[in-house]
Design an enzyme around this catalytic site. Structure first.
Site, PDB file in Angstrom:
ATOM      1  N   GLU A  50      58.058  83.403  79.067  1.00 61.28           N
ATOM      2  CA  GLU A  50      58.109  82.131  78.324  1.00 61.28           C
ATOM      3  C   GLU A  50      56.724  81.903  77.767  1.00 61.28           C
ATOM      4  OE1 GLU A  50      57.162  78.674  77.227  1.00 61.28           O
ATOM      5  OE2 GLU A  50      57.262  78.157  79.347  1.00 61.28           O
ATOM      6  N   CYS A  57      53.232  74.134  76.323  1.00 55.31           N
ATOM      7  CA  CYS A  57      53.915  75.112  75.470  1.00 55.31           C
ATOM      8  C   CYS A  57      54.807  74.415  74.452  1.00 55.31           C
ATOM      9  CB  CYS A  57      54.760  76.063  76.332  1.00 55.31           C
ATOM     10  SG  CYS A  57      53.806  77.053  77.488  1.00 55.31           S
TER      11      CYS A  57
END
Length: 1015
Positions: free
Chosen positions: A769, A803
């Site tokens: 990720e 993120c």
């Protein structure tokens, strides 16, 4: 500094509070005796209903719960602010196209309006239709719809400026009864006068409190605009005020504190008292000199303590400088569980300062948002009543308390419920009070109530341009359009009098609304959070900050990777054979322990990772949620699944652990992502070699200790602290690892991918990720205030070190100037500084390397782009002693393609767009990333179409785009943003397993007994 808490905690068991209210009302109110007073009012309204455009009639024809009502509400909320014709056509077509207006009632006006809307829909374009005739027809329909919305606005806004509103108010007073010549001690005393006499205005039993419409301020410019509006209104009202009469006989004004300060929130307590109190005091002085009332409007629960601090500061000054003024007051919300405590506190304040305050008792207008906030924060109980009936009880208990303090309070009872009004009149006896209603609402009931000239009513009258009323109007529609509301039921003749006027004076059955801890059902308990606006809830955090120390973690020798792997393999052989239910129980014990130690872990996150308190609490809760969610998921997916097949055999699918996983987690979520990775591997029977980010090993070390104490074998979870270039590389390269789960940069993910691909032996799975150039698309139907809130939270919370953080804002050119100016203004109000300070919004970036990297990007942008804003609030800037602080920056770029790099910090790039929004999504897709996307639009079909076209993992519509919740918003991207499956989702754990199918020939031992038994 520890601040006093004026009221009890807002989140307490509801039934106990209601029982106390009922006990107080026992003997003070005879509901059965009040009903005969209300009954003829209701009968008269049903016999002679209000006109078609009145609230009661609109709700009868188009309930908010229906597609038609929802379509009209959304058009009213958005259409007037849309600057471009194409978007206005799309919005109108989208909303009217979702509803069926053919089923109107028998009313002539209802049939005519329904027919007109149904006919108009035929002229609106369908998908892909763009002929000249269709556009001409659509523009005509939109123009007519705009006019209809404007006419609707006139029913709920008294005037578009204070002069027009006062003129309308005088016209309404001409139709109202005058006060009787002799009133005794009933509310308002005075003699009847001819309308031509200047005193006629004061003698009417109809008064007004003007509210200058607008949402809360986002910028200092907004606040100054609203301040000037209030000042102008007070001066205008003062012209017609009678200084020699009682203040309550004059019209007044209502003010919203959040409109006068852009950071009206508890975390900014000191700043608010310093900056806001003088502004409001200037308004109070104007009102006091004019002898008119000034009421501070009620706001959300988390602002109540702050409002009381401001109110008490002002009350003290009133007592010192204008002790004879009897018009200062505030609104009190009965739906809050602390309502009666608030009333008693206000009475105490009034008596302490020898004042008589005006108190407006309302039921409350933010119920749905209060419920959602409590659920999101994981509070133990709701701060508002979950039953309308309980709110009614609290309202009556508060009314009794207010009526019982005539020396301190002039009570004002706002509402449209005939039964409640009758009960108030009964409880008041000969005491002074006034009723209040909202302009445009409750007109039918008050038409009957005010036939008794001894009863006084004040109309709460919104003033402002129709486009400014929209959010206000929608709140009122939702509040009064609920199926349980009196206004809705009054318009529904199928609701009998016994039900409509039934006594609320008893505990309701338990609510179907789950408490926040039970939000996810019996299978998984929600993590418990806290409200930082409540002093008693934040106290344990501050105590932990003083006592918690970040542990020193010894560096791992990369040369020992093979021996650690051997220990892990040995432990895996045992751990994988532990029944999944027992492994799940271990994780649940760890979750419970982490919940108990929440303050300690929050303090560690503040100290080591420079988290602000809100971010720290959210992260600990996310880690708890990961432990519980993966425990439940492991039990679900690892149960054998019987598969269909031919008779005489059994087929079963099983999942098995893979072996030893390497878990590499980042510094930006050093507890939540670390725990999530580790818990997923452990739940499925794997062993773990955990390498935390080198910047935050202390938090990881404490998490490992907690997991070991909960029952995870030490060999099954080993911590390896050190640089990624050495320790991380050695672990990835170690022969025999079963998989790697990584969260971090795209560059490092590709390095790991290549290293695994180059190894001999089994193909090792990688779950990665990574980040992304996350965009938000804003069209011209979006509400600018909501957009700015979402942008500031998404781009600058956590100093932009998420993120999921917003990197690129794509805003329609029709509203770009306004939105960009508001974002610029909002940036100046952010507090940049020490994350341990509750007032801080933006703390430092993680280290010098990150600071320098962001600085290089900013230098490049300054030479190639237009820097729109950088934080210049010197008075609130952090001292130079705090390292690695970067104030938020926004930069305007020419096109989406100009944004080539993810800048992992508080930097936002903005681009203007026009034309087809789908083309903007194509440009965003072309960047190659695919993590998060925000969409701000009121066009439902557009939102769905853009979401479908976007190559991203998480799409957020009309909200911020950070803070994915475990099991609710599974998180992860595609393209350069990750491999999937999504963390916190139902497919994640499967990746940690191998699949095995077992087929058994059940007839091998001598025939198909099961088949023969069925003959």
């Amino acid at each position: 500094m520890i601040r006093p808490q004026h009221l009890p905690d807002p989140c307490r068991p509801e039934s106990a509070i209601v029982a106390r209210h009922l006990q107080q009302l026992s003997g003070a109110l005879d509901w059965a005796s009040a009903v005969p007073l209300a009954l003829p009012w209701v009968q008269a309204v049903r016999k002679n209903p209000p006109p078609f455009w009145a609230m009661e009639s609109l709700l009868r024809e188009y309930p908010i719960s229906s597609n038609e009502g929802l379509a009209l509400m959304r058009l009213a909320e958005a259409l007037l602010r849309v600057p471009d014709a194409e978007t206005a056509i799309a919005l109108t077509a989208d909303q009217l196209g979702r509803a069926d207006f053919d089923g109107a009632s028998d009313g002539v006006m209802a049939r005519l309006s329904a027919s007109a809307i149904a006919l108009s829909k035929k002229f609106l374009p369908e998908d892909g239709q763009s002929s000249v005739m269709s556009k001409l027809g659509a523009r005509t329909v939109v123009a007519a719809t705009l006019r209809a919305v404007q006419l609707l606005g006139r029913q709920f806004v008294l005037g578009q400026d204070i002069g027009e509103a006062m003129k309308e108010a005088d016209g309404a007073r001409k139709l109202a009864p005058t006060l009787p010549a002799a009133r005794g001690s009933l509310p308002g005393g005075g003699a009847a006068l001819a309308w031509g006499d200047p005193a006629r205005r004061a003698s009417s039993n109809l008064r007004f409190s003007y509210d200058m419409l607008g949402e809360g301020a986002r910028t200092a410019t907004d606040a100054q605009h609203y301040l000037a509006s209030y000042e102008n209104a007070i001066k205008s009202i003062a012209v017609n005020a009678r200084p020699e009469r009682a203040c309550e006989h004059n019209d007044g004004i209502s003010i919203k504190l959040s409109a006068l300060h852009p950071r009206y929130e508890d975390a900014q307590h000191a700043r608010v008292l310093t900056e806001l109190v003088p502004r409001v005091w200037a308004l109070c002085e104007l009102a006091a000199r004019a002898n008119i009332s000034l009421t501070i409007d009620a706001e959300e629960v988390d602002r109540l303590e702050l409002s009381l601090a401001v109110f008490e500061a002002l009350a003290a000054r009133v007592a010192q400088q204008h002790p004879q003024w009897r018009g200062f007051g505030l609104a009190l919300q009965a739906y809050q569980t602390r309502a009666l405590d608030l009333v008693m506190h206000v009475i105490t304040v009034a008596r302490r300062h020898k004042l008589r305050l005006m108190c407006r008792l309302v039921k409350g207008a933010y119920w749905d948002s209060e419920i959602k906030r409590a659920q999101e924060l994981g509070l133990p109980h709701y701060p508002v009543f979950t039953h309308k009936q309980h709110t009614d009880i609290a309202y009556l208990a508060c009314a009794q308390a207010l009526l019982g303090a005539p020396d301190a309070i002039y009570p004002q009872f706002a509402g449209h419920n005939a039964g409640t009004i009758a009960a108030i009149i009964q409880m008041a006896g000969s005491g002074q009070f006034e009723l209040q209603r909202l302009h445009g609402m409750g007109e039918g009931i008050f038409r009957e109530v005010l036939k008794n000239p001894a009863i006084t009513c004040r109309v709460y009258a919104p003033v402002g341009a129709h486009r400014d009323l929209l959010a206000y109007l929608v709140r009122r529609l939702l509040e009064n359009g609920a199926n349980s509301s009196f206004v809705h039921q009054l318009a529904d003749e199928s609701v009998g009098m016994d039900q409509l006027l039934g006594s609320p004076l008893h505990l309701a059955i338990p609510s179907s609304l789950p408490l926040p801890p039970d939000l996810y059902g019996p299978g998984r308990r929600n993590s418990q959070g806290l409200d930082l606006a409540v002093a008693s809830m934040r106290a344990p955090l501050l105590a932990a900050l003083a006592t918690s120390a970040v542990p020193t973690v010894l560096a791992f020798d990369a040369k020992s990777a093979s021996s650690s792997l051997a220990v892990g393999v040995n432990s895996y052989q045992k751990w994988s054979k532990v029944p999944v239910t027992e492994r799940a129980a271990v994780l649940r014990r760890a979750a419970d322990a982490l919940q108990q130690q929440l303050p300690h872990f929050c303090a560690l996150l503040v100290k080591e990772a420079f988290k602000t308190w809100g971010d720290a609490v959210a992260e600990v809760r996310e880690a708890i949620d990961f432990l519980r969610y993966y425990a439940s998921e492991a039990e679900r997916i690892m149960a054998p699944v019987a598969l269909p097949g031919p008779t005489g055999e059994s087929n079963e699918l099983r999942l098995k652990a893979r072996g030893v996983w390497v878990c590499i987690s980042p510094w930006n979520f050093p507890l939540a992502i670390f725990t999530g990775q580790v818990a997923a591997a452990l739940a499925t029977g794997n062993a773990v070699l955990a390498k935390p980010a080198e910047q935050t090993p202390g938090v990881a070390s404490e998490a490992v200790k907690l997991l070991h104490a909960a029952g995870v074998p030490e060999g099954a979870l080993q911590l390896m602290h050190g640089p990624g270039e050495t320790v991380g590389a050695a672990l990835v390269a170690a022969p025999g690892i079963a998989g790697v789960v990584f969260t971090g940069s795209t560059q490092v993910a590709k390095i790991i991918h290549r290293a695994l691909a180059a190894k001999d032996g089994p193909i090792v799975p990688l779950i990665a990720e990574t980040g992304g150039i996350n965009a938000m698309l804003v069209d011209s139907t979006a509400l600018p205030e909501q957009v700015v809130d979402a942008v500031v939270q998404s781009a600058f919370r956590s100093a932009g070190q998420r993120c999921s953080a917003l990197r690129l804002l794509c805003v329609h050119e029709g509203i770009a100037d306004k939105v960009i100016a508001m974002v610029q203004g909002a940036l100046q109000e952010l507090v940049v500084g020490d994350p341990a300070d509750l007032a801080t919004d933006v703390g430092p970036v993680i280290d010098r390397e990150a600071f320098d990297n962001i600085g290089q990007h900013l230098q490049r942008l300054r030479s190639a782009s237009k820097v729109l804003s950088a934080h210049t609030g010197l008075a609130r800037a952090a001292p130079d002693s705090i390292a690695n602080l970067i104030a938020p920056v926004i930069v305007e770029v020419g096109s989406v393609s100009d944004v080539r790099h993810e800048i992992f910090g508080p930097v936002l790039q903005i681009v203007r767009w026009s034309g087809d929004p789908a083309a903007v999504i194509e440009e965003i897709n072309a960047l190659g990333y695919g993590l998060t996307l925000g969409i701000q639009t009121r066009i439902d079909a557009r939102a769905q179409a853009l979401a479908a076209a976007a190559h991203v993992g998480n799409v957020y519509v009309n909200r911020n785009m950070i803070g994915a919740v475990v099991g609710v918003q599974p998180f992860g991207g595609e393209g350069q943003s990750g491999t999937g499956p999504k963390a916190g989702g139902p497919n994640y754990l499967v990746r940690f397993c191998t699949e095995q199918t077992v087929t058994v020939n059940t007839t091998a031992a001598g025939g198909n007994a099961a088949l023969l038994a069925g003959i």
